[in-house]
Enzyme design. Structure first.
Site, mmCIF file in Angstrom:
data_model
loop_
_atom_site.group_PDB
_atom_site.id
_atom_site.type_symbol
_atom_site.label_atom_id
_atom_site.label_comp_id
_atom_site.label_asym_id
_atom_site.label_seq_id
_atom_site.Cartn_x
_atom_site.Cartn_y
_atom_site.Cartn_z
ATOM 1 N N GLY A 62 0.821 -1.212 0.000
ATOM 2 C CA GLY A 62 0.000 0.000 0.000
ATOM 3 C C GLY A 62 0.853 1.259 0.000
ATOM 4 O O GLY A 62 0.524 2.261 -0.648
ATOM 5 N N ASP A 113 0.495 -0.181 12.907
ATOM 6 C CA ASP A 113 0.791 -1.521 12.379
ATOM 7 C C ASP A 113 0.970 -2.567 13.474
ATOM 8 O O ASP A 113 1.203 -3.749 13.178
ATOM 9 C CB ASP A 113 2.065 -1.475 11.525
ATOM 10 C CG ASP A 113 1.823 -0.749 10.208
ATOM 11 O OD1 ASP A 113 0.651 -0.674 9.779
ATOM 12 O OD2 ASP A 113 2.792 -0.233 9.627
#
Ligand code: S3P
Length: 418
Positions: A78, A299
């Protein structure tokens, strides 16, 4: 620990449009960053890899990129897709960005909207997913953009397009996100201001190639930190890890749960702060995780779910809806695997409640997501039975060598080929 993924991507993109040579050491040669390197090579940049973690980029300057022969395949990344879309919006040629099944199902409207407002033209599938067709030869103009989601990828895409735009471009973020783009741009000679949550730069500035030393990735180190914390008696030191304050939410959250983690030997590696991280096994305690820390640990939630399961009591996560549009729907992926292993997890749209308990053995799916796979591998180290994790190839996108690393500190892991 392997090098930082975010910094490695940026070193390739910014080094490519800089004047002169950029030498990168500590580079993360994981699949995501290698996809960015391949894309930059397709755009005519000479990039050599003289060693496993070294890259030498012969910068072509802001206007030196060439039209690629075919589509640019960014694999699972991404970061690569969104930052490249910003960079390519300002070129004289058109390009097509695509990726694997996971990337091609991720939302791109979040970058298409501001880039279009700057004068770019980007076509996606009708639901706003890749492939993206980025038109070239358009004149961009600076905008002010109030970002609806806290996203470093969106901020960076707009700033990279801003380098090619007339006038000034600014972005206001709703919560602080990782600032590696701003730091690297500054050390390459670009004037970037940050004040009160707004980051701005003027278009037309020249970047100068330089030496980039990539710190170890705190997001990868998190799995080792977690393994040590939930073990019986570990005491480990992880060296030279990036501790940029826009990334250290995971340390604050774990310390709030009672983790014995301390930072030693703090110093600057170029523009990025690093430290050695000392971790000792700790009894964790559940509680409510502060939503203000979410963008600083974005994350790390798959690993934090495992920490919460190993903690005493109940841990409540709120404001984590962004996890649903990562490499997998990470709330659903973690909840389903943890339930499979006997942990109670209650899900909501943008949150989860994890009940501390004992992991049993069983079989879980990684949903093709590297961080989900590694989180379950660490959970397995304290499980009562054997855990089989399906579909672990993607670990190589961010942490090549993970299996050896965790085996080296005592885990018993084998990769089984189907
Ligand atoms: C990244 C930003 C974050 C993060 C990703 C890397 C970056 O994504 O999840 O792994 O390098 O800019 P978002 O911008 O979507 O939050």
């Amino acid at each position: 620990m392997p090098g930082d993924k975010s910094v490695s991507h940026r070193s390739l993109m910014l080094g490519s449009i800089a004047e002169g040579r950029t030498r990168v050491s500590g580079f993360l040669a994981g699949e995501d960053c290698l996809a960015t390197a391949a894309a930059m090579r397709s755009l005519g940049v000479n990039i050599e890899q003289p060693g496993p973690t070294e890259m030498v980029i012969e910068g072509v300057g802001r206007h030196g990129l060439c039209a690629p022969q075919g589509d640019l395949d960014l694999g699972n990344s991404g970061t690569a897709m969104r930052l490249m879309a910003g960079l390519l919006s300002g070129q004289s040629f058109s390009s097509v960005l695509t990726g694997d099944a996971s990337l091609n199902s991720r939302p791109m409207s979040r970058i298409i909207k501001p880039l279009t407002a700057m004068g770019a033209a980007i076509e996606s599938d009708c639901d706003g997913t890749p492939p993206l067709q980025v038109s070239g030869g358009l004149r961009l103009h600076g905008i002010h953009y109030d970002m609806p989601v806290a996203s470093a990828q969106v901020k960076s895409a707009v700033l990279l397009a801003g380098l090619y735009a007339d006038g000034s471009t600014s972005v206001t973020e709703p919560a602080v996100t990782r600032d590696h783009t701003e730091r690297m741009l500054r050390t390459m000679g670009v004037a970037v201001t940050s004040a009160g949550g707004t980051i701005s730069l003027d278009g037309g500035q020249v970047l100068n190639g330089r030496e980039v030393r990539v710190p170890a990735d705190l997001s990868s180190a998190t799995f080792i930190i977690l393994g040590a914390l939930i073990s019986r008696d570990a005491d480990i030191l992880i060296e030279n890890v990036g501790v940029n304050p826009t990334r250290t939410g995971v340390i604050n959250i774990l310390q709030g749960m009672g983790a014995d983690i301390s930072l030693e030997n703090p110093q600057l590696l170029g523009e990025e702060p690093v430290a050695d991280i000392r971790v000792r096994a700790s009894q964790l305690q559940g509680g409510a995780v502060d939503p203000a820390l979410v963008s600083l640990a974005i994350d790390e939630f798959p690993a934090l779910f495992v920490a919460a399961a190993a903690a005493k009591g109940v841990t409540t996560f709120t404001g984590i809806g962004e996890l649903r549009v990562k490499e997998s729907d990470r709330i659903a992926a973690m909840a389903s695997g943890m339930r499979q292993l006997g942990i109670q997890v209650d899900e909501s749209d943008d949150g989860a409640v994890v009940h501390g308990g004992r992991f049993g053995g069983g079989e879980v799916d990684s949903f093709h997501d590297h961080r989900v796979a590694m989180s379950f591998a660490v959970a397995a180290t304290i499980a009562d039975g054997e855990v089989l994790i399906r579909d672990v190839d993607n670990v190589d996108t961010s942490f090549p060598g993970f299996g050896d690393c965790i085996t080296g500190i005592g885990a018993d892991i084998r990769v089984v080929d189907d």
